[in-house]
Design an enzyme around this catalytic site. Structure first.
Site, PDB file in Angstrom:
ATOM      1  CG  ASP A 181      -1.783   1.174   1.361  1.00 17.39           C
ATOM      2  OD1 ASP A 181      -2.422   1.544   0.352  1.00 17.39           O
ATOM      3  OD2 ASP A 181      -1.832   1.769   2.456  1.00 17.39           O
TER       4      ASP A 181
ATOM      5  CG  ASP B  48      -1.644   7.564   0.175  1.00 18.57           C
ATOM      6  OD1 ASP B  48      -0.611   8.103  -0.247  1.00 18.57           O
ATOM      7  OD2 ASP B  48      -2.704   7.496  -0.482  1.00 18.57           O
TER       8      ASP B  48
ATOM      9  CG  ASP C 163      -2.145   2.692   6.545  1.00 16.30           C
ATOM     10  OD1 ASP C 163      -2.918   3.495   7.080  1.00 16.30           O
ATOM     11  OD2 ASP C 163      -2.158   2.479   5.315  1.00 16.30           O
TER      12      ASP C 163
END
Length: 233
Positions: free
Chosen positions: A20, A22, A195
């Protein structure tokens, strides 16, 4: 080499490192920061844009974001300014915002997988316009991002092309990526770093899920399931 060894080597799964973007590889939300950057350029009404941008961001964190509505909103300034102005502005955005947010530990993480011979793929719910230069900055060619629809003249329409790479859509887009290479999940060994609990579907598909800089909900789930937790930042 014996015939048995050759057969076993041929059956060895291809190793993929999926990231991922961001708050995983970079400690910012690139889409949100791009919106703030367009405000600084005077491309939109600051008060209204900030209100809506913050609203969408909270919806994303809560897992309730309508990505089609968001992409129409997020690409409005690009569509109004045109391709050349937008590309030039993004180059400034990279220099002034993104490059400062790319940390050595993130580059080292990607580098370790590259040196190990893993195929690198960034899988993000942010659109391709914002993220392609960021993927390039990490030296990652394979980018699965939200694809933006264009009209016959090549101009953005504000709509999404194909399946958006968000939530369960990340699994769909990964399966399309694999199929295009004659592969399926049984033929790959995947490590996935993220995250957010928004990426639960892909975490559950991955061979090695890694909760990276996880939010509170993902951290709790990772502990419950025995997943690796990596606090990169």
């Amino acid at each position: 080499m014996t015939p048995t060894a050759t057969f076993e080597t041929a059956r060895a799964p291809r190793r993929l490192a999926l990231f991922d973007l961001d708050h995983t590889l970079i400690p910012i939300d690139s889409d949100y920061e791009w919106g703030e950057f367009t405000i600084a350029l005077g491309w939109c009404d600051a008060t209204e844009f900030k209100r809506r941008n913050a609203e969408f961001f909270e919806q994303y964190r809560a897992g309730t974001l309508d990505i089609h509505d968001y992409v129409r909103f997020a690409t409005q300034a690009i569509r109004e300014q045109g391709t050349m102005n937008s590309i030039a502005a993004h180059a400034r955005f990279m220099g002034e915002i993104v490059q400062k947010a790319i940390k050595s530990q993130a580059l080292e993480l990607v580098g370790r997988h590259r040196e190990a011979g893993d195929e690198l793929v960034i899988v993000t719910a942010t659109n391709e316009f914002v993220t392609r230069p960021i993927a390039d900055a990490f030296g990652v060619q394979e980018l699965i991002a939200v694809q933006l629809e264009r009209d016959e003249q090549g101009n953005l329409t504000g709509e999404i092309s194909g399946t958006p790479s968000a939530r369960e859509g990340k699994v769909t887009r990964m399966e399309q990526w694999l199929a295009a290479r004659g592969l399926d999940w049984s033929q790959v060994e995947t490590t996935f770093y993220t995250d957010s609990l928004n990426d639960l579907a892909l975490l559950e598909k991955a061979t090695h899920p890694v909760a990276t800089n996880p939010d509170e909900r993902l951290r709790a789930l990772a502990k419950e399931r025995g997943w690796r937790i990596l606090d990169l930042f």
